[in-house]
Design a protein around this motif. Structure first.
Motif, mmCIF file in Angstrom:
data_model
loop_
_atom_site.group_PDB
_atom_site.id
_atom_site.type_symbol
_atom_site.label_atom_id
_atom_site.label_comp_id
_atom_site.label_asym_id
_atom_site.label_seq_id
_atom_site.Cartn_x
_atom_site.Cartn_y
_atom_site.Cartn_z
ATOM 1 N N GLU B 210 0.832 -1.197 0.000
ATOM 2 C CA GLU B 210 0.000 0.000 0.000
ATOM 3 C C GLU B 210 0.871 1.253 0.000
ATOM 4 O O GLU B 210 0.563 2.240 -0.648
ATOM 5 N N ARG B 229 -4.943 -1.024 -10.273
ATOM 6 C CA ARG B 229 -4.343 0.041 -9.484
ATOM 7 C C ARG B 229 -4.618 -0.220 -8.015
ATOM 8 O O ARG B 229 -5.687 -0.722 -7.647
ATOM 9 N N SER B 231 -5.354 1.812 -5.770
ATOM 10 C CA SER B 231 -6.522 2.565 -5.310
ATOM 11 C C SER B 231 -7.819 1.842 -5.678
ATOM 12 O O SER B 231 -8.808 1.938 -4.960
ATOM 13 N N ASP B 232 -7.814 1.106 -6.780
ATOM 14 C CA ASP B 232 -9.024 0.383 -7.165
ATOM 15 C C ASP B 232 -9.185 -0.909 -6.379
ATOM 16 O O ASP B 232 -10.283 -1.286 -5.996
ATOM 17 N N ALA B 235 -8.408 0.213 -1.892
ATOM 18 C CA ALA B 235 -8.759 1.365 -1.064
ATOM 19 C C ALA B 235 -10.150 1.935 -1.254
ATOM 20 O O ALA B 235 -10.575 2.762 -0.481
ATOM 21 N N THR B 236 -10.903 1.509 -2.262
ATOM 22 C CA THR B 236 -12.178 2.190 -2.504
ATOM 23 C C THR B 236 -13.331 1.558 -1.747
ATOM 24 O O THR B 236 -14.468 1.611 -2.169
#
Lengths: 223, 319
Positions: B210, B229, B231-232, B235-236
């Motif tokens: 991360e 990614r 973030s995909d 983390a979402t």
């Protein structure tokens, strides 16, 4: 000066150290040390497996063929070293202990040293193949000695002479025949071994095959 | 580009038109005897990304990297570096370490790096630079066998930097390091990434992935569970936690939530609260307002960042 050993009423030094026969005698004696060279090469190769440096070198950019070539280079260097030792020892003892050499006698039978060098390379080829096959130093050394001393002689003893003269250890051994073999032959009959000249092409063939097999082993296995 | 277009019209070409693919694995498989270590892995690492291979021990990370680096023979599938099959040339553009630091124990750090430099065709100055970057100059003449695990790890890192490669492949690079060493290595990786190097990292540490990665592929038992990614993938998934006031039942609240199209995945938590996911553009305040307008009063409302561990476990446990 030439030692006190006397055989059949003659001081041994005079004939033992005489050129050019000295080279073939020395080649025969030196052939016993090939096993040591083989063990050294086994250690050098298996260390690379143990330290995973083969693996790292492949990661860093060498091909597996280059790894095998590099070890062939080490084997050749060991053979050159052994050959230089044999030449030095021969010259030293021949010139200091033997009778005055006749003109050209020193270089007359240097072919025997070349045969010894080929034999040493043959031993190292077997050692390298076992090292690439077994990959652990202890078991590889043991299998090398067991093959050379026990397994092949045992197998040969079960087979007719026409066949067993072509076995690797036997064939390589016939490159440096026992001194005075002709004398022994009168007692035991012909040995059935090939002459050094006959053995050379087979020895070269074995050397090529063993290094080729080493390469195939390395290529087809994970490092 | 022309070399890529020669190799057909597969999907990587579309990526290539944007960014060059550094590493393409296509349907890669590996089995050891009857054990399937990796099944049909397909992924593409683009230039300039920091790509994390994440998975528990034994999930196939090292196997994947070993095949990509040419030390393990793939049972099936193809590997392409810079659009070409692996070659000595492609390897020299990649600095890589796999599992343990591999050096001759009886040679010093500098001697070991000389061996690597000979293979990589790097010069003496590169050795000096690499030793300095990892802080081993003072101990460079000591035998490798006298090094601590952390120092060995740093020497391995130094050897990957020798040829100033455009791609780094690191397998558990912080393994065996103390917290300070871990921080140093991470800073170093981030600095190298900022220089535009592509970095591929295998790790079982979520936190590490991360913190340093832009992309991640999650492996589990030799299968690819997710890739994309960071973030995909990781983390979402923030959720809101709602506790209804004493006058409202959970059922009423649940029913009300069901009427908002931007509230999804309503779940009852173990402590009786409800949790839900909000669509993009909606925040807890909007939810609170909407509920209040329907006469539902909340006794508690909070955002909970779904922990990485939870997300990771969800990815690796879903069958």
């Amino acid at each position: 000066m030439s030692g006190g050993t006397v055989i059949n009423g003659r001081p041994v030094g005079n004939t033992l150290y005489a050129f050019p026969e000295l080279w073939s005698r020395l080649g025969y004696v030196a052939s016993y040390f090939n096993l040591l060279l083989g063990i050294l090469l086994i250690i050098l190769i298996t260390d690379e497996f143990q330290f995973r440096t083969f693996r790292q070198q492949v990661i860093d950019g060498l091909s597996r063929a280059e790894l095998v070539q590099a070890k062939l280079g080490v084997a050749v260097a060991l053979v050159l070293y052994a050959t230089v030792v044999v030449l030095t020892v021969g010259l030293y003892f021949g010139l200091t202990r033997g009778p005055q050499p006749a003109p050209g006698a020193i270089t007359a039978d240097l072919g025997a040293v070349a045969l010894y060098a080929l034999q040493a390379l043959g031993y190292l080829s077997i050692a390298a193949l076992l090292a690439f096959l077994v990959r652990k130093s202890g078991p590889a050394i043991i299998s090398f000695l067991v093959y050379m001393w026990i397994a092949e002689p045992l197998l040969r003893s079960q087979l007719p002479d026409e066949l067993d003269r072509y076995f690797p250890a036997k064939l390589l051994g016939s490159l440096t025949p026992t001194p005075g073999q002709e004398l022994l032959n009168t007692v035991t009959g012909p040995t059935g071994a090939l002459t050094p000249a006959q053995a050379v092409p087979f020895a070269l063939g074995y050397i090529a095959i063993f290094w080729g097999l080493s390469y195939l082993l390395l290529r087809n296995r994970d490092l | 580009m022309s070399s890529l277009s020669e190799h057909g019209t597969h999907i990587h070409f579309r990526f290539a038109s944007k960014r060059m693919a550094v590493l393409e694995l296509n349907n890669l498989s590996k089995h050891y005897g009857s054990t399937q270590a990796l099944r049909g892995l397909t992924l593409t690492v683009e230039e300039g990304s920091v790509y994390g291979l994440l998975g528990p021990n034994g999930s196939g990370k090292t196997t994947t990297l070993g095949m990509a680096l040419g030390v393990l023979n793939a049972s099936g599938g193809t590997i392409r570096w810079f659009g070409q099959p692996i070659s000595s040339d492609s390897k020299r553009r990649v600095g890589a370490m796999l599992e343990t630091p591999n050096f001759f124990p009886y040679l010093s750090a500098r001697q070991n790096l000389r061996v690597v430099a000979a293979v990589k065709q790097a010069d003496d100055q590169a050795i000096e630079d690499a030793l300095e970057v990892v802080g081993l100059l003072a101990r460079q003449h000591d035998a490798f066998s006298t090094y601590s695990l952390g120092m060995k790890q740093r020497l391995a890192l130094a050897s990957t930097l020798l040829s100033k490669p455009s791609v780094l492949v690191l397998d558990e690079p912080t393994n065996g390091l103390d917290p300070q060493g871990i921080a140093e290595v991470r800073t170093l990786i981030q600095r190298l990434a900022a220089e535009g190097k592509t970095i591929i990292i295998a790790s079982h540490l979520l936190d590490e992935i991360e913190k340093i990665c832009t992309h991640v592929a999650v492996l589990h038992r030799g299968e690819l569970r997710a890739a994309g990614r960071v973030s995909d993938i990781l983390a979402t998934t923030d959720r809101v936690l709602l506790r209804p006031s004493a006058t409202t039942t959970a059922a009423t609240l649940q029913q009300a939530l069901g009427q908002f199209p931007w509230v999804t995945d309503v779940q009852t938590e173990s402590d009786g609260r409800l949790s839900a996911q909000l669509a993009e553009g909606y925040d807890p305040a909007a939810l609170n307002k909407a509920l209040f307008e329907r006469g539902i009063v909340l006794a508690g409302l909070e955002m909970r960042q779904r922990s990485l561990e939870t997300q990771f476990l969800a990815l690796t446990q879903a069958q």
